[in-house]
Design a protein around this motif. Structure first.
Motif: not given
Length: 421
Positions: A253, A257, A269, A273, A278, A280-281, A283-285, A288
């Protein structure tokens, strides 16, 4: 054939002529190799004595010349065939030539990335020998190349379970780094530390030991922040492997970013997560990363494949199958027109897996058959097995058990090819 060993027919034709090959096959001097790939049959001498007689009839000059011609002719094919790559290097040496160091390095990296580790060991050994026998072998450039080869061979040895050899090569790389300066030294220290930490990971699984190795190296990277970040990411992955998920997640973390995510660490990672809750986190990574990797100017099939596989895996594991399907649809539309069919074909296999998870059996069968139909070759053996496995799952629906068994048998046949293990 007597001098070089079993050869595919197309390589024999390149070195002689179609007529010469036809004449040869009419004799009893050669035979087809039983285990050869059906699509590219190889020929060998029918009896060892035939080969011995043929070799004694050749002069030393003719022998060297044939080795040289064979190496030059086979080199373009060797980039996709680690076993042939090893032979090309050997033929060059037998011809009294020094193989191109950049070519050998590329072949070795390709073998390592394909997890063809036995051939990777041979090719990395060739890199080490080449960098040692060159008249300028003690220049920083050659020392750095030799050190990188030791570090890469350490990884191959580790994958083979030869941990003592892996540790020795990692230490050899570390010693060479002491004779370098600047970025070359820092880069080699980083590679050696990663290799040592991987040996420690297999031997002990102790997070403190692995982290200490990487942290010590990172302390010498103050002038090279990108290398320091790479080691921090490695440490995060090792912590996840050792079961310290929260500590691993916190390290990820702190970095995620601010730097491009290394595709080899994406699984650690993403799974970390998900496992710490986490989802959602994670999936977000991955989303991206997926967007960045699929930009035409940055398209990298290997990195893209890692992102896709993890996105699908996490989506299914977290019950977000529809989201995974939507991401694959986005990816289908974003692949640059310059991408080859081989680079985008894995999408079809992943389409099949998502369709299976959604219960869309007809769509899954269509996608899996489309993927497997294009890859009945040695180079595509891995993807073909994946596609056939997806198809077998599809056909295992009630009433289709017989077809599923047939597909599994076909997958086993593919796996039995020379480099299909």
């Amino acid at each position: 054939v007597a001098l070089l060993g079993p050869l595919q027919r197309d390589l024999i034709t390149d070195l002689t002529s179609p007529d010469a090959l036809d004449q040869l096959e009419r004799t009893d001097l050669v035979e087809r190799e039983p285990a050869a790939d059906r699509t590219r049959p190889a020929l060998r001498v029918a009896h060892p004595l035939y080969g011995e007689v043929a070799r004694t009839m050749m002069t030393a000059a003719a022998t060297r010349a044939l080795y040289a011609r064979a190496a030059a002719s086979a080199a373009p094919r060797a980039t996709h065939d680690p076993a042939l790559a090893v032979r090309v290097v050997r033929w060059s040496l037998e011809a009294g030539e020094i193989p191109d160091a950049a070519l050998v390095a590329g072949l070795a990296d390709a073998a390592t990335n394909a997890l063809d580790v036995e051939h990777a060991v041979d090719l990395e050994t060739a890199r080490i020998l080449l960098s040692s026998t060159d008249p300028t072998a003690e220049t920083p450039t050659h020392l750095s190349a030799r050190g990188r080869a030791y570090a890469a061979r350490a990884t191959a040895y580790r994958l083979l379970g030869r941990l003592d050899d892996a540790q020795a090569d990692a230490l050899a790389a570390r010693k060479i780094a002491d004779h370098l300066t600047g970025l070359e030294r820092a880069d080699l220290l980083s590679r050696a530390a990663v290799a040592q930490s991987e040996v420690a990971m297999v031997r002990t699984g102790n997070a403190a030991t692995m982290s200490a190795i990487l942290d010590e190296a990172r302390g010498e990277m103050t002038d090279y922040p990108e290398l320091a970040v790479g080691l921090e990411l490695q440490a995060a992955g090792k912590l996840a492997y050792a079961g310290q998920l929260r500590a691993s997640f916190d390290r990820f973390e702190a970095l995620i970013d601010h730097v491009p995510l290394d595709s080899r660490l994406l699984p650690a990672y993403g799974l970390t997560a998900v496992m710490v809750g986490w989802v959602g986190r994670g999936h977000e990574v991955v989303h991206r990363y997926l967007r960045e990797a699929s930009e035409p100017s940055r398209f990298d099939p290997d990195m893209l494949g890692s992102a896709m596989a993890n996105l699908v895996g996490m989506g299914i594991a977290a019950g977000l199958v529809d989201e995974a399907a939507a991401s694959l649809a986005h990816l289908h539309g974003g692949i640059p027109p310059t991408a080859t069919r081989a680079e985008v074909q894995p999408l079809l296999a992943l389409d099949a897996i998502v369709a299976i998870a959604q219960g869309r059996w007809a769509d899954a069968e269509l996608a899996a058959r489309s993927a497997s139909a294009q890859f009945d070759s040695l180079d595509g053996a891995g993807l073909l097995r994946l596609s056939l496995a997806a198809l077998a799952l599809t056909l295992a629906a009630p009433g289709q058990r017989e077809d599923a068994s047939r597909i599994r048998a076909e997958a086993a046949r593919v796996a039995a090819r020379p480099n299909g293990a």
